[in-house]
Design a protein around this motif. Structure first.
Motif, PDB file in Angstrom:
ATOM      1  N   SER B 179       1.587   6.163  13.427  1.00  0.00           N
ATOM      2  CA  SER B 179       1.789   7.336  14.281  1.00  0.00           C
ATOM      3  C   SER B 179       1.463   7.029  15.739  1.00  0.00           C
ATOM      4  CB  SER B 179       1.019   8.548  13.758  1.00  0.00           C
ATOM      5  OG  SER B 179      -0.339   8.395  13.980  1.00  0.00           O
ATOM      6  N   SER B 180       0.858   5.875  16.009  1.00  0.00           N
ATOM      7  CA  SER B 180       0.592   5.502  17.407  1.00  0.00           C
ATOM      8  C   SER B 180       1.687   4.633  17.996  1.00  0.00           C
ATOM      9  CB  SER B 180      -0.734   4.745  17.519  1.00  0.00           C
ATOM     10  OG  SER B 180      -1.761   5.448  16.899  1.00  0.00           O
ATOM     11  N   ILE B 181       2.620   4.227  17.174  1.00  0.00           N
ATOM     12  CA  ILE B 181       3.629   3.274  17.651  1.00  0.00           C
ATOM     13  C   ILE B 181       4.361   3.791  18.874  1.00  0.00           C
ATOM     14  CG2 ILE B 181       5.925   2.383  17.065  1.00  0.00           C
ATOM     15  CD1 ILE B 181       4.826   1.446  14.477  1.00  0.00           C
ATOM     16  N   ILE B 182       4.643   5.076  18.880  1.00  0.00           N
ATOM     17  CA  ILE B 182       5.365   5.640  20.023  1.00  0.00           C
ATOM     18  C   ILE B 182       4.568   5.475  21.317  1.00  0.00           C
ATOM     19  CG2 ILE B 182       4.491   7.971  19.615  1.00  0.00           C
ATOM     20  CD1 ILE B 182       7.933   8.085  20.377  1.00  0.00           C
ATOM     21  N   TRP B 183       3.248   5.558  21.211  1.00  0.00           N
ATOM     22  CA  TRP B 183       2.382   5.374  22.388  1.00  0.00           C
ATOM     23  C   TRP B 183       2.380   3.915  22.825  1.00  0.00           C
ATOM     24  CZ3 TRP B 183      -0.607   9.396  24.595  1.00  0.00           C
ATOM     25  CH2 TRP B 183      -0.509  10.621  23.928  1.00  0.00           C
ATOM     26  N   VAL B 184       2.345   3.035  21.841  1.00  0.00           N
ATOM     27  CA  VAL B 184       2.371   1.606  22.172  1.00  0.00           C
ATOM     28  C   VAL B 184       3.699   1.265  22.857  1.00  0.00           C
ATOM     29  CG1 VAL B 184       2.303  -0.722  21.204  1.00  0.00           C
ATOM     30  CG2 VAL B 184       0.792   1.040  20.293  1.00  0.00           C
ATOM     31  N   LEU B 185       4.770   1.856  22.361  1.00  0.00           N
ATOM     32  CA  LEU B 185       6.074   1.612  22.975  1.00  0.00           C
ATOM     33  C   LEU B 185       6.105   2.112  24.421  1.00  0.00           C
ATOM     34  CD1 LEU B 185       8.367   2.497  19.971  1.00  0.00           C
ATOM     35  CD2 LEU B 185       8.341   0.314  21.185  1.00  0.00           C
ATOM     36  N   ASN B 186       5.485   3.255  24.646  1.00  0.00           N
ATOM     37  CA  ASN B 186       5.401   3.767  26.016  1.00  0.00           C
ATOM     38  C   ASN B 186       4.626   2.806  26.904  1.00  0.00           C
ATOM     39  OD1 ASN B 186       6.895   6.059  26.100  1.00  0.00           O
ATOM     40  ND2 ASN B 186       5.257   7.375  25.357  1.00  0.00           N
ATOM     41  N   ALA B 187       3.533   2.290  26.353  1.00  0.00           N
ATOM     42  CA  ALA B 187       2.745   1.306  27.098  1.00  0.00           C
ATOM     43  C   ALA B 187       3.613   0.099  27.429  1.00  0.00           C
ATOM     44  CB  ALA B 187       1.533   0.868  26.278  1.00  0.00           C
ATOM     45  N   MET B 188       4.436  -0.319  26.469  1.00  0.00           N
ATOM     46  CA  MET B 188       5.300  -1.475  26.694  1.00  0.00           C
ATOM     47  C   MET B 188       6.263  -1.216  27.848  1.00  0.00           C
ATOM     48  SD  MET B 188       6.082  -2.502  22.776  1.00  0.00           S
ATOM     49  CE  MET B 188       6.616  -4.193  22.837  1.00  0.00           C
ATOM     50  N   LYS B 189       6.818  -0.014  27.872  1.00  0.00           N
ATOM     51  CA  LYS B 189       7.774   0.302  28.938  1.00  0.00           C
ATOM     52  C   LYS B 189       7.111   0.260  30.313  1.00  0.00           C
ATOM     53  CE  LYS B 189      10.506   3.410  26.216  1.00  0.00           C
ATOM     54  NZ  LYS B 189      10.816   4.814  26.113  1.00  0.00           N
ATOM     55  N   LEU B 190       5.909   0.837  30.386  1.00  0.00           N
ATOM     56  CA  LEU B 190       5.184   0.791  31.654  1.00  0.00           C
ATOM     57  C   LEU B 190       4.821  -0.655  32.012  1.00  0.00           C
ATOM     58  CD1 LEU B 190       2.724   3.760  31.040  1.00  0.00           C
ATOM     59  CD2 LEU B 190       4.539   3.697  32.754  1.00  0.00           C
ATOM     60  N   ASN B 191       4.474  -1.411  30.982  1.00  0.00           N
ATOM     61  CA  ASN B 191       3.931  -2.745  31.210  1.00  0.00           C
ATOM     62  C   ASN B 191       4.963  -3.773  31.661  1.00  0.00           C
ATOM     63  OD1 ASN B 191       1.268  -2.274  30.921  1.00  0.00           O
ATOM     64  ND2 ASN B 191       1.157  -2.835  28.755  1.00  0.00           N
ATOM     65  N   ILE B 192       6.224  -3.538  31.364  1.00  0.00           N
ATOM     66  CA  ILE B 192       7.254  -4.472  31.829  1.00  0.00           C
ATOM     67  C   ILE B 192       7.154  -4.618  33.348  1.00  0.00           C
ATOM     68  CG2 ILE B 192       9.736  -4.662  32.266  1.00  0.00           C
ATOM     69  CD1 ILE B 192       9.113  -5.554  29.557  1.00  0.00           C
ATOM     70  N   GLY B 193       7.161  -3.491  34.032  1.00  0.00           N
ATOM     71  CA  GLY B 193       7.084  -3.515  35.495  1.00  0.00           C
ATOM     72  C   GLY B 193       5.770  -4.102  35.980  1.00  0.00           C
ATOM     73  N   LEU B 194       4.669  -3.716  35.304  1.00  0.00           N
ATOM     74  CA  LEU B 194       3.352  -4.197  35.726  1.00  0.00           C
ATOM     75  C   LEU B 194       3.205  -5.700  35.523  1.00  0.00           C
ATOM     76  CD1 LEU B 194       1.165  -1.270  34.377  1.00  0.00           C
ATOM     77  CD2 LEU B 194       1.690  -1.800  36.763  1.00  0.00           C
TER      78      LEU B 194
END
Ligand SMILES: Nc1ncnc2c1ncn2[C@@H]1O[C@H](COP(=O)(O)OP(=O)(O)OP(=O)(O)O)[C@@H](O)[C@H]1O
Ligand SMILES: [Mg+2]
Lengths: 254, 258
Positions: B179-194
């Motif tokens: 159930s946290s996968i969606i949050w991890v995916l969001n982190a991934m999206k932010l993290n590409i740029g970072l």
């Protein structure tokens, strides 16, 4: 163990939430036998859900005792069916139903699947739904799936907290019927919390009105669980309904 | 009828996507056309195109892209994986979570630019210092996001597991993680740029390879066209990596779209 020995006995059970002056559950007594459906009615906030949570072990009693006389070596002797089903949206229906197997790998996978099929037909579900996700099901189907999910743990006592209240009338009737059938055939016991007097009279072997932290008033409805077809609309039914309603009315109006 | 109307609409929308870019390039073109001074400061679409062509043919652009992508992706994978593991694991202990909270906040608020010189002095001017910077830029976001994900697991799921007598590990594996996968995916999206930013800053400060290096060198020579070519390459890389993440998301979140 003889047939009439109780499955669950509750003695002098007390519970209060920290910081509350009045006890939510106050010296509550109850015993439930196999084959029974015990209904609990009562005003909103009188502590019905709290009692179920205590029985399920989600809350710890402040004093008193709750004893399950379950079969020796049984791990999950209690199943709890909530008003909002706990189906995992990321798992298919089959994945949700096989949760019991995932949590206890010593179970036989094929046996578990057979049991699942049995329950599906008992609740008039097509096995095509197994590959669907919970979001693709109707409210009635979801509640059926969630009942089967807890049955897969093979519990002896089922706790139900207003399980049918969100369903339309006809779905509700057929689910009630299926559930009664199940309790009878599999010799389970159930405690059903409901706001619906009709439901209590048609499903229950006994009904209680909860008030002041106790099961204040008891109604004997029938000897054992039976199908619903021939209970509704009878004089007997109307009599129980009137009795419970008049009592409940005075309690609710305070 | 209705479907053909929607296809038409989708088609029209597709046509609209490049519009802002086309307008931008046209404005840029007419603004700088025939004006040497403006072209020196702002370069021009034509010059940027030439620079792209030149750096692609010489292989300079691709080699530098490769370096930057390697650094960013390595840092991203390390940061996101380790961050997600830490963030999810914090679910196990409220106490540890509370104690580590200010540290995570601190890590998240330190500008990576400030740390860069120190990190470079530790890891050298090679690829490793850039990976470290990309890691540092991404790890805190991954921790925070996945911890929030772990803490926002629906109560009814936890109650179900408790009634079923599940162990804490089973609850973690079967409920908290999925159930946290969606949050991890969001982190991934932010993290590409970072991650790209982290790697880039490292290259910018001290390096002999990568897009950051290429851009610093070009701007030292007042070669704005090559600077823009580098920037365009960065944008393309970011878009491509985001696309990859979105594909992964579509796979993992299939149940959402059925
Ligand atoms: N977690 C909690 N902390 C403090 N008080 C609580 C908590 N949960 C319930 N209560 C209080 O305990 C009392 C009994 O709540 P409970 O949920 O058992 O009522 P209920 O009979 O199930 O009501 P309803 O019919 O509306 O579901 C209420 O007064 C409620 O405010
Ligand atoms: Mg309740």
């Amino acid at each position: 163990m003889s047939v009439s020995a109780p499955l669950l006995t509750i003695d002098n059970l007390c519970f209060d939430f920290d910081g509350q002056t009045e006890k939510t559950v106050n010296a509550l007594e109850l015993s439930v036998k196999k084959g029974e459906i015990v209904c609990i009615l009562g005003a909103s906030g009188c502590g019905k859900t709290t009692v179920l949570n205590l029985i399920a072990g989600l809350l710890k009693p402040k004093s008193g005792s709750i004893n399950m006389h379950a079969e020796a070596g049984k791990k999950n002797s209690i199943g709890y069916i909530f008003q909002s089903d706990p189906l995992f949206p990321w798992r298919t229906v089959e994945g949700n139903l096989m949760l019991a197997f995932d949590l206890n790998k010593s179970l036989d996978r094929n046996r578990a699947k057979e049991t699942m099929q049995q329950y599906l037909s008992m609740f008039h579900l097509n096995s095509q739904i197994l590959t669907k996700y919970p979001t693709q099901l109707s409210g009635g189907m979801r509640q059926r799936v969630s009942i089967i999910q807890s049955l897969m743990f093979d519990p002896e006592l089922l706790l139900l907290d207003e399980p049918f209240s969100a369903l339309d009338y006809y779905t509700k009737l057929s689910l009630e019927e299926e559930f009664c059938q199940l309790v009878k055939e599999k010799n389970k016991a159930a405690i059903l919390v409901t706001h619906d007097i009709e439901e209590a009279v048609s499903m229950g072997t006994r009904a209680f009105i909860m008030s002041g932290g106790k099961l204040a008033r008891e109604f004997h409805i029938k000897q054992e669980t039976q199908g619903l077809d021939n209970t509704r609309g009878t004089e007997e039914f109307a009599k129980h309904y009137r009795e419970i309603w008049s009592e409940l009315k005075t309690i609710i109006s305070g | 009828m209705e479907t053909s109307a929607t296809t038409k609409l989708v088609f029209a929308q597709r046509l609209l996507y490049p519009l802002p870019m086309v307008v931008f390039v046209l404005v840029w073109h007419f603004f700088t056309q025939g004006n040497k001074e403006r072209q020196f400061i702002f370069s021009s679409p034509e010059k940027v195109w030439e620079a792209l062509e030149r750096t692609i043919i010489s292989g300079e652009l691709l080699t530098n892209c490769q370096v930057t992508v390697t650094e960013a992706v390595a840092g991203f994978l390390l940061g996101t994986t380790i961050g997600a593991i830490i963030g999810l694991a914090l679910w196990y202990s409220k106490l540890v979570a509370q104690i580590s909270k200010p540290y995570i906040t601190a890590l998240a608020t330190v500008p990576i630019f400030a740390l860069a010189p120190v990190v470079i002095s530790w890891f050298g001017i090679d690829i490793y210092s850039k990976i470290a910077l990309a890691f540092l830029s991404t790890v805190s976001v991954a921790i925070v996001q996945s911890y929030q994900g772990a803490m926002s697991v629906e109560k009814r799921f936890l109650r179900l597991m408790q009634v079923a007598g599940a162990t804490r590990w089973q609850t973690f594996r079967l409920v908290v993680v999925p159930s946290s996968i969606i949050w991890v995916l969001n982190a991934m999206k932010l993290n590409i740029g970072l991650a790209l930013m982290g790697a880039f800053i490292g290259e910018f400060i001290s390096s002999e390879h990568g897009l950051g290096y290429m851009i610093v060198k070009a701007s030292g020579l007042y070669d704005q066209a090559t600077v823009f070519a580098g920037v365009i390459a960065l944008i393309v890389i970011a878009l491509a990596l985001t696309f990859v993440i979105e594909q992964i998301e579509n796979r993992l979140m299939r149940w959402k779209t059925v």
